[in-house]
Motif scaffolding. Sequence first.
Motif, short mmCIF file in Angstrom:
data_model
loop_
_atom_site.label_atom_id
_atom_site.label_comp_id
_atom_site.label_asym_id
_atom_site.label_seq_id
_atom_site.Cartn_x
_atom_site.Cartn_y
_atom_site.Cartn_z
N ASN A 149 53.13 43.43 40.65
CA ASN A 149 52.86 42.02 40.87
C ASN A 149 51.94 41.48 39.79
O ASN A 149 51.39 42.22 38.97
N LEU A 150 51.77 40.14 39.79
CA LEU A 150 50.86 39.44 38.89
C LEU A 150 50.05 38.46 39.74
O LEU A 150 50.57 37.89 40.69
N TRP A 151 48.77 38.25 39.36
CA TRP A 151 47.92 37.34 40.13
C TRP A 151 47.02 36.57 39.19
O TRP A 151 46.51 37.12 38.21
N HIS A 204 49.08 42.20 46.88
CA HIS A 204 49.25 40.79 47.24
C HIS A 204 47.94 40.18 47.73
O HIS A 204 47.73 40.01 48.94
N PRO A 205 47.01 39.86 46.81
CA PRO A 205 45.84 39.08 47.25
C PRO A 205 46.31 37.73 47.79
O PRO A 205 47.45 37.32 47.57
N SER A 259 50.06 44.09 52.04
CA SER A 259 49.74 42.66 52.13
C SER A 259 48.63 42.44 53.15
O SER A 259 48.40 43.27 54.04
N ILE A 260 47.97 41.30 53.03
CA ILE A 260 47.07 40.79 54.07
C ILE A 260 47.40 39.31 54.24
O ILE A 260 48.24 38.75 53.52
N HIS A 330 55.31 42.83 53.74
CA HIS A 330 55.05 41.47 53.28
C HIS A 330 54.77 40.51 54.44
O HIS A 330 55.60 40.37 55.34
N HIS A 331 53.60 39.89 54.40
CA HIS A 331 53.26 38.83 55.36
C HIS A 331 53.86 37.52 54.87
O HIS A 331 53.89 37.24 53.66
N ALA A 332 54.30 36.69 55.79
CA ALA A 332 54.86 35.39 55.43
C ALA A 332 53.77 34.31 55.38
O ALA A 332 53.63 33.60 54.38
N ASN A 333 53.00 34.19 56.45
CA ASN A 333 51.96 33.16 56.52
C ASN A 333 51.14 33.41 57.78
O ASN A 333 51.55 34.18 58.67
#
Length: 539
Positions: A149-151, A204-205, A259-260, A330-333
Amino acid sequence: MMRLLLTLTFALGALASPEDVYSKFYQTSDVSASSAATVVSGNIPSYVVGRSIHNGCGGFGFGPHSFSHVFDCYAKLHSWDFQGDGTVTFSTQFMRTNFYNQSVEMDDIWPSIYFGVESPRFGMKDRMSAMMNSKPADGPDTFDNLNVNLWDFGLSSPDGSEKMVLALTDGLIMRGVGVESLNTYYFAFDDFSATMNGTTSSAHPKYIPGTQTSVNYFIKPNNMLSSKGTIYLYKHEYGSTKIDTFFEADIPSVNYMHSISVTPNYAIIFLNNCHFSEKCVMSSMEKNWKGVQSCFSWDDSLTSTTILVVELKTGEIKMTSKAPPLFTLHHANAYEEEDGSVVLDLCAFEDSSILQATVFQSATLLDEASRNAYKAEFVPPRYHRLVLKGDGKDAEEKIIPSYRDGQEYPFDFPLTNPKYAGRKHCIVYGQDSPFAGGSDKYSATAWVKLNVCTEEVLVFTLEDHFATGDASFVPDPDSDEEDAGVLMTAWVDGTGEGETYFRIIDAKTMEEVATVRFKDEEDKKIFMPYAFHGIWLEN
């Protein structure tokens, strides 16, 4: 400008038949390009001005050795620069990590500990080197293949010449990527190191909604022989080279979490019942070791999953809740309700067996019949909504189906309009792959739009076309409608030579509005190997 970088060998490539275009996802691409011209069909919305940069695979071996698992591919960057006047340029190159540079110098893959194992297996001397090379280190001379990933942390390159995003995986080692040049830079946060702070984190920050303050976790095992550890949460202020650790708690096992979730007031930790063993990694010295993938285990004795809701301001636990024993990547929201409850949406599997799935072995991915046979054991993720109503109470669970014309389209890689991050949402998008829409083909792929409020579903798919990795949602700045914007994702053409197209899809109608294609000066079609995640950066 187009240039050939070098040719990487992939010993298993011969397994793929010439007609099996999908296997190109898992073959080395030796093409490097810098601001190359593209051909645009259709109309790109005027607000799409910026860069879409994808991180993922580029090479699957070097010299006499190849990787046996797709997660071990050499990181390669792919960038589309949308200039606002209807023109798009394309750049791509391998990430020049220490791992990559050492491999170039050796003309072989640098001995390291991989998710799978190298093929053929290293001898004892190289296995000892692999153990030493993979020890977390604070300097640049360590294993740093960052292909996930990239952030955007708001940073600039060390010489100040360009904006820099960070490449990351589920660890604490990160490297800078120049947004314009795609050059790789050494970077480490002040007083925050892999040797001091542990080894596992999330790729996934999340930003605190309405801000550019990032939140993430890391876990520090007690020691290599213990299963216990301590979990921490940290904040990062945009543009800073420091982090602020604001929460810590002892945990009985090192949980694996990709993910968080973050709401305006809380960080939400879904403590998967999948555990990672540092002790297991020491087994890499053994000839029959199966790779890091064998160090993940699912705890069947646990009948629920623990969820921690932590206050961002105080670092105190607002509530602890229990959910069914699910595994999520993976969290959505997530968002807060007026009654004080917290809603967490995620795509979840029944357990973590996906991490050990044989289909991610290179030999399987390169053979069409073997890929398709995976359908007999594949259990897709489904969209789960968990309502957390108070400390000690079980979460209320609802599975929201995604059916279109009587056919289910289960998906992962969920994304929402970034304007709705941390807010109550109705619209979520995701990728149904493999076996999209009930197909018997592993390669069948679709992008799905699910209205979780009405359960209406729209689907974008192309017969005999295959999607790669994640997508980005670019919102229409002049509209507050939840589905006003476009999805942007790369696709490989499955009907020809495997040429990569960048497709722009209307997020409201799920119809294609523009396509970007790229060829080199000799009119050769360019394919892009499998990409994991990417980032959209407005100019």
